[in-house]
Design a protein around this motif. Structure first.
Motif, mmCIF file in Angstrom:
data_model
loop_
_atom_site.group_PDB
_atom_site.id
_atom_site.type_symbol
_atom_site.label_atom_id
_atom_site.label_comp_id
_atom_site.label_asym_id
_atom_site.label_seq_id
_atom_site.Cartn_x
_atom_site.Cartn_y
_atom_site.Cartn_z
ATOM 1 N N THR A 170 -0.259 12.378 14.365
ATOM 2 C CA THR A 170 -0.643 11.893 13.037
ATOM 3 C C THR A 170 0.144 12.652 11.973
ATOM 4 O O THR A 170 0.089 13.891 11.920
ATOM 5 C CB THR A 170 -2.147 12.104 12.771
ATOM 6 N N TYR A 171 0.898 11.924 11.185
ATOM 7 C CA TYR A 171 1.605 12.541 10.064
ATOM 8 C C TYR A 171 0.631 12.741 8.907
ATOM 9 O O TYR A 171 -0.177 11.861 8.600
ATOM 10 C CB TYR A 171 2.760 11.661 9.608
ATOM 11 N N ALA B 290 6.050 14.208 7.696
ATOM 12 C CA ALA B 290 6.095 12.809 7.263
ATOM 13 C C ALA B 290 7.145 12.107 8.111
ATOM 14 O O ALA B 290 8.100 12.749 8.574
ATOM 15 C CB ALA B 290 6.451 12.706 5.776
ATOM 16 N N GLY C 268 2.488 9.561 4.705
ATOM 17 C CA GLY C 268 3.295 8.413 5.082
ATOM 18 C C GLY C 268 4.718 8.566 4.594
ATOM 19 O O GLY C 268 5.104 9.588 4.024
ATOM 20 N N GLN C 269 5.513 7.559 4.800
ATOM 21 C CA GLN C 269 6.938 7.644 4.500
ATOM 22 C C GLN C 269 7.213 7.708 3.013
ATOM 23 O O GLN C 269 6.923 6.778 2.274
ATOM 24 C CB GLN C 269 7.686 6.451 5.114
ATOM 25 N N THR D 17 6.915 5.313 -3.418
ATOM 26 C CA THR D 17 7.249 6.454 -2.564
ATOM 27 C C THR D 17 7.447 7.699 -3.424
ATOM 28 O O THR D 17 6.486 8.377 -3.764
ATOM 29 C CB THR D 17 8.485 6.137 -1.706
ATOM 30 N N ASP E 218 2.000 -0.270 5.610
ATOM 31 C CA ASP E 218 1.254 0.943 5.282
ATOM 32 C C ASP E 218 -0.168 0.853 5.814
ATOM 33 O O ASP E 218 -0.710 1.818 6.366
ATOM 34 C CB ASP E 218 1.197 1.118 3.754
ATOM 35 N N GLU F 68 -1.162 8.517 2.321
ATOM 36 C CA GLU F 68 0.103 7.932 1.879
ATOM 37 C C GLU F 68 -0.002 7.408 0.463
ATOM 38 O O GLU F 68 -1.101 7.164 -0.063
ATOM 39 C CB GLU F 68 0.512 6.789 2.801
ATOM 40 N N LYS G 162 -1.726 6.683 12.633
ATOM 41 C CA LYS G 162 -0.393 7.287 12.631
ATOM 42 C C LYS G 162 -0.176 8.176 11.406
ATOM 43 O O LYS G 162 0.629 9.096 11.427
ATOM 44 C CB LYS G 162 0.685 6.197 12.664
ATOM 45 N N ILE G 163 -0.874 7.877 10.327
ATOM 46 C CA ILE G 163 -0.760 8.669 9.114
ATOM 47 C C ILE G 163 -2.156 8.927 8.558
ATOM 48 O O ILE G 163 -3.071 8.121 8.735
ATOM 49 C CB ILE G 163 0.117 7.976 8.045
ATOM 50 N N LEU H 2 -0.411 1.299 9.618
ATOM 51 C CA LEU H 2 -0.183 2.686 10.020
ATOM 52 C C LEU H 2 -1.428 3.535 9.785
ATOM 53 O O LEU H 2 -1.783 4.385 10.597
ATOM 54 C CB LEU H 2 1.009 3.272 9.265
ATOM 55 N N MET H 3 -2.099 3.288 8.670
ATOM 56 C CA MET H 3 -3.341 3.996 8.384
ATOM 57 C C MET H 3 -4.411 3.575 9.402
ATOM 58 O O MET H 3 -5.175 4.403 9.911
ATOM 59 C CB MET H 3 -3.812 3.679 6.972
#
Length: 453
Positions: free
Chosen positions: A206-207, A267, A210-211, A222, A284, A296, A292-293, A287-288
């Motif tokens: 888990t990051y 990240a 996020g990116q 971002t 996004d 973000e 994975k994150i 991924l949440m």
């Protein structure tokens, strides 16, 4: 929304200049008005306005058409060339200069004056749709901003509270409390956190964030809300800039910090997540949802979707406070509602477009919370409505009123900028280019922004 639109086909920015057939039109009070959008949610939402408009104007039909964003501007351009474009349409500021300079858009100043339409009712976006000739070419259709979304369970397990996210500070030197939280929220495959000895940055489960390392040259959802807290702005002027400030020391320091997050495994690196091994990026929200994150930045238009994620409770916090410990800054863009210069019935089309720009219509259309009305009074009504559905938009309504937001610039030759700058951002964040790329970005952007014809 701008971030999404930057991915559309570049060829659509090239428009064959045509004379504005039928732009003088008639004052007919009946007939069909064609309106286009790329947003399926807005297409459905504005249908309720169309029904009300038709009822108030017997003999008038409003036909709403929605096309996927990848095809939308290509179809629009083809319509200009063939003389079959819609009477009015949703537009992105990226294509404003191309369409206005080639006389495909109808100036609205005369209709605004004739009908005493009050532009001051809008809080965001009016200035972005005033062209270099000084004329107003669109009414703001919506507005968007960004926020920090976080997995509340991941936050709790890491020993943090929502209040901790809401007061995060950031600076480009050591990352402030933001950096500390991201490191602690990051967990590797063995359960080690990013700030613990033995953390394995090559096997991250888990990051924490996020990116942020993205090829988007505006960085709307971002890096922009971080960088702009330093006072940095995209261009040398609020509208129609002649250069982009990629040579500012704060820009270089911020990009270096963003890249450090990926280098440390806190990240995801650029292009880390793709669907089915292809080029399509996993959203996004997905991924949440898959863990994975943990946190973000993402757009306001995703708030309602995040809130409905099955099995995951997502909180919303404002963007970070900057190096001074108190300043937040977030770029807000606004899509516009244009009238085609070739419409055969400009007066009736204006009547529809101006109704779309009313508090009544915007409050009705925005009820889903998937896009935000540009009129504050309508926005307040929308926020109250979606609050009943469990979606709290107070982060965005507060930002709208407290001076956090600043307007995205209108700029020339958007498609050319995208095609030229995105590979340079990608090269930097992938590690194939160093700091020397910023000077190249600055010069190439300057050449494109000032290119004529």
């Amino acid at each position: 929304m701008m971030r999404k639109l930057l991915a559309v086909a570049l060829a659509s920015a090239s428009v064959v200049a045509l004379s504005a057939c039928g732009s003088s039109g008639s004052g007919a009070s009946s007939g069909t008005i064609n309106w286009w959008t790329w947003d399926d949610k807005q297409a459905a939402a504005y249908q309720s306005c169309a029904t009300a408009f038709e009822k108030a104007n017997p003999g008038v039909t409003v036909k709403i058409s929605q096309y996927a964003v990848d095809d939308y501007f290509t179809k629009l351009t083809a319509g200009f060339v063939a003389g079959t474009a819609p009477d009015a349409f949703q537009n992105s500021v990226q294509f404003f200069q191309a369409y206005a300079s080639q006389h495909q858009l109808l100036p609205l100043d005369e209709e605004i004056s004739k009908t005493n339409f009050d532009l001051k009712k809008f809080s965001v976006g009016v200035g972005a749709w005033k062209f270099t000739d000084g004329k107003q070419y669109a009414l703001p259709l919506d507005w968007a901003a960004s926020a920090i979304y976080y997995n509340t369970d991941a936050l709790t397990k890491a020993g943090y509270t929502p209040a901790d996210v809401e007061k995060l500070t950031w600076n480009p030197d050591d990352g402030g409390t933001f950096d500390k939280m991201v490191a602690h929220l990051t967990v590797d495959a063995n359960g080690k956190r990013g700030d613990e000895a033995g953390f394995d940055k090559t096997h991250v489960a888990t990051y924490g964030m996020g990116q942020l390392a993205a090829k988007d040259f505006i960085g709307q959802t971002t890096w922009n809300s971080f960088l702009s807290t330093t006072g940095w702005r995209q261009g040398d002027k609020p509208q129609w800039p002649t250069k982009f400030n990629y040579d500012d020391p704060n820009f270089a320091k911020t990009m270096k910090y963003i890249k450090s997050l990926t280098d440390r495994g806190l990240a995801p690196k650029i292009n880390s997540f793709s669907a089915g091994g292809g080029t399509a990026t996993i959203s996004d929200v997905d991924l949440m949802g898959t863990g994975k994150i943990a946190m973000e930045t993402a757009g306001s238009w995703e708030a309602a979707t995040f809130a409905k994620l099955p099995g995951v409770k997502v909180g919303i916090a404002p963007t970070v406070e900057g190096p001074d410990g108190k300043t937040r800054s977030d770029m807000s863009n606004s899509n516009g509602n244009n009238i085609w210069a070739g419409t055969k019935n400009p007066d009736l089309t204006w009547k529809w477009v101006s109704y779309m720009g009313s508090e009544e219509c915007q409050a009705t259309a925005g009820a889903s919370g998937s896009f935000f009305p540009s009129i504050p009074a309508a926005m307040d009504k929308v926020a109250a409505q979606v609050q009943k559905q469990g979606v709290d938009l107070s982060v965005f309504t507060k930002a709208l009123k407290d001076g956090t937001l600043y307007g995205a610039p209108a700029y020339a030759n958007g498609a050319d900028l995208q095609q030229t700058l995105e590979p340079l951002f990608e090269a930097y964040f992938s590690g194939s280019r160093g700091d020397d790329v910023f000077a190249e970005m600055t010069q190439k952007a300057k050449d494109i922004l000032n290119k004529k014809g």
